[in-house]
Write a protein that holds these residues in place. Sequence first.
Motif, short mmCIF file in Angstrom:
data_model
loop_
_atom_site.label_atom_id
_atom_site.label_comp_id
_atom_site.label_asym_id
_atom_site.label_seq_id
_atom_site.Cartn_x
_atom_site.Cartn_y
_atom_site.Cartn_z
N ASN A 97 0.22 -17.35 -14.46
CA ASN A 97 0.64 -16.18 -13.71
C ASN A 97 2.14 -15.95 -13.87
OD1 ASN A 97 1.94 -17.95 -11.86
ND2 ASN A 97 0.07 -18.09 -10.64
N LEU A 98 2.64 -14.95 -13.15
CA LEU A 98 4.04 -14.56 -13.29
C LEU A 98 4.99 -15.63 -12.76
CD1 LEU A 98 5.32 -12.07 -14.52
CD2 LEU A 98 5.42 -11.04 -12.25
N GLU A 99 4.55 -16.39 -11.76
CA GLU A 99 5.40 -17.46 -11.26
C GLU A 99 5.60 -18.53 -12.33
OE1 GLU A 99 5.43 -20.59 -7.54
OE2 GLU A 99 4.86 -18.49 -7.22
N ASP A 100 4.56 -18.83 -13.10
CA ASP A 100 4.70 -19.78 -14.21
C ASP A 100 5.71 -19.25 -15.22
OD1 ASP A 100 2.60 -21.63 -13.36
OD2 ASP A 100 1.20 -20.05 -13.92
N GLU A 102 0.83 -1.21 0.00
CA GLU A 102 0.00 0.00 0.00
C GLU A 102 0.86 1.25 0.00
OE1 GLU A 102 -2.82 0.17 3.13
OE2 GLU A 102 -3.69 -1.79 2.70
N ARG A 103 1.89 1.23 0.82
CA ARG A 103 2.76 2.40 0.91
C ARG A 103 3.53 2.64 -0.39
NH1 ARG A 103 -0.60 2.89 4.48
NH2 ARG A 103 -0.02 3.20 6.66
N LEU A 104 3.98 1.58 -1.02
CA LEU A 104 4.71 1.74 -2.28
C LEU A 104 3.78 2.25 -3.39
CD1 LEU A 104 7.02 -1.41 -2.31
CD2 LEU A 104 7.49 0.89 -1.47
N LYS A 105 2.54 1.78 -3.41
CA LYS A 105 1.59 2.29 -4.39
C LYS A 105 1.33 3.77 -4.17
CE LYS A 105 -0.81 -2.12 -5.16
NZ LYS A 105 -2.07 -2.89 -4.91
N MET A 116 6.52 -13.30 -6.78
CA MET A 116 5.96 -13.00 -8.08
C MET A 116 4.66 -12.20 -7.98
SD MET A 116 8.18 -14.15 -10.18
CE MET A 116 9.43 -13.77 -8.94
N ASP A 117 3.86 -12.45 -6.91
CA ASP A 117 2.64 -11.66 -6.77
C ASP A 117 2.98 -10.21 -6.46
OD1 ASP A 117 3.64 -12.43 -4.28
OD2 ASP A 117 1.67 -12.49 -3.33
N GLU A 118 4.08 -9.98 -5.76
CA GLU A 118 4.53 -8.61 -5.49
C GLU A 118 4.89 -7.90 -6.80
OE1 GLU A 118 6.79 -7.56 -1.87
OE2 GLU A 118 8.50 -7.50 -3.24
N ALA A 119 5.65 -8.57 -7.63
CA ALA A 119 6.04 -7.97 -8.91
C ALA A 119 4.82 -7.69 -9.78
CB ALA A 119 7.01 -8.91 -9.63
N GLU A 120 3.88 -8.62 -9.78
CA GLU A 120 2.69 -8.47 -10.63
C GLU A 120 1.80 -7.32 -10.15
OE1 GLU A 120 -0.38 -11.52 -12.92
OE2 GLU A 120 1.06 -12.26 -11.45
N ARG A 121 1.73 -7.12 -8.81
CA ARG A 121 0.90 -6.06 -8.24
C ARG A 121 1.52 -4.68 -8.43
NH1 ARG A 121 -2.70 -7.45 -3.78
NH2 ARG A 121 -2.92 -9.70 -3.60
N LEU A 122 2.84 -4.58 -8.29
CA LEU A 122 3.48 -3.28 -8.20
C LEU A 122 4.10 -2.77 -9.50
CD1 LEU A 122 5.39 -3.64 -4.79
CD2 LEU A 122 3.25 -2.41 -5.21
N CYS A 123 4.65 -3.67 -10.30
CA CYS A 123 5.55 -3.24 -11.38
C CYS A 123 4.80 -2.92 -12.67
CB CYS A 123 6.59 -4.33 -11.66
SG CYS A 123 7.70 -4.62 -10.26
#
Length: 322
Positions: free
Chosen positions: A305-308, A192-195, A211-218
């Motif tokens: 997903n990104l992990e795949d 939340e803070r990074l967004k 990978m969920d972090e990268a997909e949410r933020l990047c």
Amino acid sequence: MSTPALQVRAISPAPDAETALRVEGLEKRYGDRVIVGGLSFQIARGECYGLLGPNGAGKTTTLRAVLGLTPIDGGVIRLLGYDMPGQARRARARVGVVPQIDSLDPDFTVEENLLVFGRYFGLRDAEIRRRIPGLLDFASLVSKRKARINELSGGMKRRLTLARALVNDPELIVMDEPTTGLDPQARHLIWERLKALLAQGKTILLTTHFMDEAERLCDRLGVIDHGRMIAEGAPQELIARHLEPEVVEVYGEDALGWLERHRAGLPGRVEVSGATIYCYTSDPAPVLDSLRQGGRLRYLHRPANLEDLFLRIAGRDLREGA
């Protein structure tokens, strides 16, 4: 829960006004060992760019080179309009860094850690003290203002490290695995803070193994291995480019036997990892039909997903040091 807002100063025009970071042909070797081999990428201002890759891929070395902390053997790095490493001191004054391991001073309180760190940038104490309430609010640490570091949880320490990286009001924030070791609640609060920082126009460069972090933020990702870029683009674009759209995971006592009996009729690509079977396909119906015939198998049907993507590009084998 509303996200506290930090005041953001206007950024004056500079060379490469639209580009926060440009890396061209970066090379780093230790003896005969190539750590980074001709790596190139660039980050637009206001963008969140993620560097992904297995352990030993060259991510941390690249971050250190970008910051002028590691001498390079070739290539060009231009950070916020400054040539690196020659103008590293001037560039780093406009950069915030969240290292992989917290380096907070245990002898100081939360507030004192921010005050002392701000002095490294030549800020006057009065200016730092003016910023501290907003930083503590941003990090949800107002009630811990006078607490010493050993009184903080792991999540609190990580949030304080993020707040400390913002004490100089940086234009670009470099983060090396910012949420490693955190529980899900703490990780979501950091996200939340990074967004919020991105919404304020900050630029973020991060490495992560989540990978969920990268997909949410990047906004964009660069996947590197053995010091070379092997894929780059927006997360969903990369998934669509390199993967079938749907995945069926099959596991259970007879998973391998089920695969042997049905493999000829399964559409798409099949991978086996231990006792789990991954069916990547554009048409999951035949796979699901065979699984519904009974037996003691369990399965999960989901979008790719990104992990795949990461596992397809970098492989499933555990790297040395992982």
